[in-house]
Design a protein around this motif. Structure first.
Motif, short mmCIF file in Angstrom:
data_model
loop_
_atom_site.label_atom_id
_atom_site.label_comp_id
_atom_site.label_asym_id
_atom_site.label_seq_id
_atom_site.Cartn_x
_atom_site.Cartn_y
_atom_site.Cartn_z
N ARG A 65 16.38 7.45 -4.76
CA ARG A 65 15.01 7.22 -4.29
C ARG A 65 14.47 5.90 -4.81
NH1 ARG A 65 12.69 6.46 -8.93
NH2 ARG A 65 12.28 8.16 -10.35
N ALA A 96 10.68 4.48 -5.73
CA ALA A 96 9.39 5.12 -5.95
C ALA A 96 8.30 4.12 -6.35
CB ALA A 96 9.54 6.19 -7.03
N ASP A 130 4.39 6.50 -5.07
CA ASP A 130 3.72 6.97 -6.28
C ASP A 130 2.23 6.65 -6.14
OD1 ASP A 130 6.01 7.80 -7.47
OD2 ASP A 130 5.94 6.39 -9.15
N TYR A 151 1.70 8.89 -13.53
CA TYR A 151 2.96 8.86 -12.80
C TYR A 151 4.06 9.79 -13.36
CZ TYR A 151 7.47 6.62 -13.71
OH TYR A 151 8.76 6.37 -14.01
N ARG A 179 16.38 2.11 -11.77
CA ARG A 179 15.07 1.46 -11.85
C ARG A 179 15.10 0.41 -12.95
NH1 ARG A 179 11.71 6.78 -13.89
NH2 ARG A 179 12.87 7.15 -15.80
N HIS A 223 11.53 0.95 -17.83
CA HIS A 223 11.36 2.42 -17.82
C HIS A 223 12.26 3.15 -18.81
CE1 HIS A 223 8.49 2.82 -14.58
NE2 HIS A 223 9.14 1.91 -13.91
N1 GLU Z 1 6.13 3.87 -9.71
C1 GLU Z 1 7.09 3.54 -10.73
C2 GLU Z 1 7.31 2.06 -10.69
O1 GLU Z 1 7.12 1.46 -9.65
C3 GLU Z 1 8.36 4.29 -10.44
C4 GLU Z 1 9.40 4.18 -11.46
C5 GLU Z 1 10.53 5.12 -11.13
O2 GLU Z 1 11.40 4.70 -10.39
O3 GLU Z 1 10.52 6.24 -11.58
O4 GLU Z 1 7.63 1.45 -11.67
#
Ligand code: GLU
Length: 444
Positions: free
Chosen positions: A3, A5, A39, A181, A199, A203
């Motif tokens: 995914r 997001a 998100d 989130y 990602r 993160h």
């Molecule tokens: N909304 C988060 C971002 O754009 C998502 C991060 C993820 O992939 O979980 O950083």
């Protein structure tokens, strides 16, 4: 199941494209599913027009998600998960205001301590909570971390370990009941059966927290891979909010989507930057283990040169619909003739106009006699790829001209330009009447 997001709080930039493409291409290559998950639980910052722009920019890159979800439409699931965490004693109410928290952090810093939340709210008695609520305070809700070592084998970074004792208990639910989130992301990754999360490395810490929450919810965490981040050539991080290197701007500058995609995926890896013919070809190059650990500078110049190189190699079948939409005719023969001279796709239209629309031959007074004599030597039709060579040989022999003096006036007369595609390819496309007229300085 992979995914992408993004939060719909701005236009996607090349760094976001890197994340989107890695996920989409790995899904494509492995026959998996790729979903776009917006998100958008932060209602203050999310905008419908950005959500639309994200889908449109992905489509421009050539990515069509198998499904699109909006987290704002799934709030009931998050509330259910929050209730389960509360029941398990893992989600607790805290009442500090932002100012109070800031003060705590400042005091910790002056004492040389890390600014980690002190869990004061965990110690509140029922009566103290009631008293705070009677003052009109509403709680936000924090996840009680296990204070353990969370480990995972990262697809890019290898074995990772994070001590969650060094982290603040994350706020999952705001005072107004809205979700940050973290919880929606965890709930959806579990509910949607996501198997690999690719990602940005910003993160990494979230991942430790999310693995703990997944465990608390009884779910099996997916695999994780954190790629390095792209920066501006100055080294400054890319910001969606500040509109850095947006896909929209690159598209408006005439960059090719396949060039942007190749650069977004290949910059900052051990693979050379190279043009690709299709996203499948790019998917074949993706290798998470080739991604560097350090942030990578993204130079827009690289996209510009990659755009030209991409166009030079694009097969006619790939571009035929775009040529048709742009009103460019001439079929494969025209595309083959001009593609090597294109800096941007729109250049194909100008070359088509030069070939197919009436324009006066650009004839300097000094060359008028030479060009009229050349026109008289034009062979009868039908013309093919060999016509030019035979004709120019005859022109050379009769005029005694050679080199620049021979070729330059002819090219100018026929195309109005100093350089361009091989005339041998253009001549059959232009036809005898047009060529003859332009050599005489007439409209043809
Ligand atoms: N909304 C988060 C971002 O754009 C998502 C991060 C993820 O992939 O979980 O950083």
């Amino acid at each position: 199941m992979l995914r992408f997001a993004p939060s719909p709080t701005g236009l996607l930039h090349v760094g976001n494209a890197r994340t989107a493409l890695l996920n989409a291409l790995l899904a494509r290559r492995g026959g998996g599913t790729f979903i776009l998950r917006l998100d958008d639980t932060d209602t203050a910052r999310s905008r419908a027009e950005y959500a639309d722009a994200i889908a449109e920019d992905l489509a421009w890159l050539g990515i069509a998600p198998d499904a699109i979800y909006r987290q704002s439409e799934r709030l009931a699931q998050y509330a259910q998960a929050a209730a389960r965490l509360k029941a398990a004693g893992r989600l607790y109410p805290a009442y500090e205001t932002e100012d109070e928290l800031e003060l705590k952090r400042r005091l910790q810093r002056t004492r040389g301590l890390p600014p980690v939340y002190d869990r004061a709210a965990l110690a509140l008695t029922e009566a103290q909570r009631a008293a705070l609520e009677a003052q009109g305070r509403r709680p936000h809700w924090r996840f009680r971390l296990d204070h353990r070592t969370v480990s995972w084998d990262d697809g890019v970074r290898g074995p990772q370990q994070v001590e969650t004792a060094s982290l603040s208990d994350p706020v999952l639910v705001r005072e107004d009941g809205s979700f940050l989130y973290t919880l929606p992301s965890v709930v959806d990754d579990l509910a949607m059966g996501v198997t690999l999360v690719v990602r940005g490395e910003d993160h990494v810490t979230n991942t430790a927290v999310q693995i703990e929450i997944m465990d608390a919810l009884g779910g099996t965490p997916p695999r994780f891979a954190h790629h390095n981040l792209l920066t501006l050539p100055s080294g400054e991080g890319l910001s969606k909010r500040l509109g850095h290197l947006s896909l929209r701007a690159l598209r408006e500058a005439g960059e090719e989507p396949l060039a942007v995609a190749a650069a977004a995926v290949l910059v900052g890896t051990s693979q050379p930057l190279q043009p690709v013919e299709s996203l499948d070809a790019l998917a074949a190059l993706v290798d998470l283990s080739h991604i560097s650990r350090a942030p990578a500078r993204f130079d827009p110049q690289d996209v510009t040169s990659l755009t030209a190189r991409t166009l030079h190699g694009l097969p006619y079948d790939t571009v035929a619909p775009r040529l048709a939409a742009a009103g460019v005719g001439g079929g494969a023969a025209f595309w083959q003739a001009v593609r090597g001279n294109l800096a941007v796709f729109a250049d194909a239209s100008s070359w088509w106009a030069a070939c197919a629309m009436a324009q006066a031959g650009d004839v300097a007074a000094d060359d008028a006699g030479f060009l009229a004599a050349a026109a008289a030597l034009l062979p009868p039709e039908p013309w093919d790829g060999a016509t030019y060579g035979a004709w120019i040989k005859a022109v050379k022999a009769e005029s005694g001209r050679a080199g620049k003096a021979l070729f330059h006036p002819i090219r100018r007369a026929l195309t109005g330009r100093e350089t361009g595609p091989e005339l041998a390819s253009l001549l059959p496309l232009m036809g005898r009447a047009r060529v003859a007229a332009r050599l005489r300085g007439e409209v043809g």
